[in-house]
Write a protein that holds these residues in place. Structure first.
Motif, short mmCIF file in Angstrom:
data_model
loop_
_atom_site.label_atom_id
_atom_site.label_comp_id
_atom_site.label_asym_id
_atom_site.label_seq_id
_atom_site.Cartn_x
_atom_site.Cartn_y
_atom_site.Cartn_z
N VAL A 6 18.00 9.64 -24.90
CA VAL A 6 17.93 10.90 -25.64
C VAL A 6 17.41 11.96 -24.69
CG1 VAL A 6 16.92 12.09 -27.59
CG2 VAL A 6 17.52 9.69 -27.79
N ILE A 56 18.02 9.69 -41.92
CA ILE A 56 17.84 10.76 -40.94
C ILE A 56 17.22 12.01 -41.56
CG2 ILE A 56 19.69 9.91 -39.44
CD1 ILE A 56 21.40 12.29 -40.45
N GLN A 58 18.19 13.69 -44.26
CA GLN A 58 19.15 14.65 -44.81
C GLN A 58 19.52 14.27 -46.25
OE1 GLN A 58 20.36 17.45 -43.36
NE2 GLN A 58 19.12 17.09 -41.55
N ILE A 76 22.30 19.44 -38.20
CA ILE A 76 21.23 18.58 -37.69
C ILE A 76 20.91 19.00 -36.26
CG2 ILE A 76 21.79 16.58 -39.14
CD1 ILE A 76 23.06 15.25 -36.69
N LYS A 79 20.18 16.80 -30.69
CA LYS A 79 19.79 15.50 -30.13
C LYS A 79 19.91 14.35 -31.13
CE LYS A 79 14.92 16.32 -31.01
NZ LYS A 79 13.62 16.56 -30.48
N GLU A 80 20.09 14.64 -32.42
CA GLU A 80 20.21 13.59 -33.43
C GLU A 80 21.66 13.17 -33.70
OE1 GLU A 80 18.04 14.41 -37.01
OE2 GLU A 80 16.25 15.00 -35.89
N ASN A 83 22.80 9.52 -32.72
CA ASN A 83 22.30 8.48 -33.63
C ASN A 83 23.10 8.46 -34.92
OD1 ASN A 83 20.30 7.62 -31.86
ND2 ASN A 83 18.80 9.06 -32.67
N LEU A 84 23.46 9.63 -35.44
CA LEU A 84 24.27 9.70 -36.64
C LEU A 84 25.63 9.07 -36.39
CD1 LEU A 84 24.93 10.64 -39.53
CD2 LEU A 84 25.60 12.84 -38.54
N HIS A 129 21.13 23.10 -32.78
CA HIS A 129 21.73 22.36 -33.89
C HIS A 129 23.24 22.28 -33.75
CE1 HIS A 129 17.81 23.07 -35.66
NE2 HIS A 129 18.11 22.20 -36.61
#
Length: 139
Positions: A6, A56, A58, A76, A79-80, A83-84, A129
C-alpha cells in the motif's frame, strides 16, 4: 493470502500488486472504477457486496434499482481501491466454486468484469479519492 504493498497517501499513483495477473494495479486520484456482475446468483452477489461494503466502512451506501440491474455508487480513498477490487474478485471466485460444486456441468453463475476511466471534466471527486460504481445485472 497475498499481501499487497500500500502506497503512502501522498503518492499520486498508488501501485498495488494485482493478485490475478501480477501486474501492479495503478490507481490515480479522481478516476472512476466500474465493477459489473452478471449471472444467476443476484441475491448472493448482493448479500456479499453489502458484506464487503460493511467491512470497508461503506455500509451507509444504498443501492439504486434501475431497469436491468442494481447499482452502488460511492467514493473511497484511492489507497483502498485495491483492497476493494481484491475482495470483489475473491467473492466472485467463492460464489463460482460454491455453484459449480453443486452442479459441475452448469454454466458459471457469476462473472465479474471491471474497467476504469480517467476523471471526466466537470466531475468533482475529492482529492485522494476515486469513484466506485458497482453494477449487478438482474437480466
Amino acid at each position: 493470502a497475498e499481501e499487497a504493498r500500500v502506497a503512502d497517501a501522498d503518492e499520486p499513483d498508488v501501485k498495488i500488486e494485482d493478485a490475478k495477473n501480477k501486474k501492479p494495479l495503478k490507481v490515480n486520484d479522481g478516476e472512476t472504477w466500474r465493477f459489473s456482475f452478471t449471472g444467476t446468483g443476484t441475491n448472493d452477489i448482493m448479500t456479499e457486496i453489502q458484506n464487503i461494503l460493511k467491512k470497508i466502512g461503506q455500509d451507509q451506501v444504498k443501492s439504486t434499482v434501475s431497469p436491468g440491474g442494481i447499482q452502488f455508487d460511492f467514493y473511497i480513498p484511492t489507497k483502498e481501491l485495491a483492497n476493494l477490487k481484491s475482495s470483489l474478485e475473491q467473492m466472485t471466485a467463492v460464489l463460482q466454486r460454491k455453484a459449480t460444486s453443486n452442479s459441475p456441468d452448469a454454466p458459471t453463475p457469476i462473472n465479474m468484469s471491471w474497467y476504469k476511466k480517467k476523471n471526466m471534466l466537470g466531475r468533482k471527486i475529492n482529492a485522494g479519492h476515486v469513484e466506485v460504481v458497482i453494477w449487478v445485472s438482474t437480466l
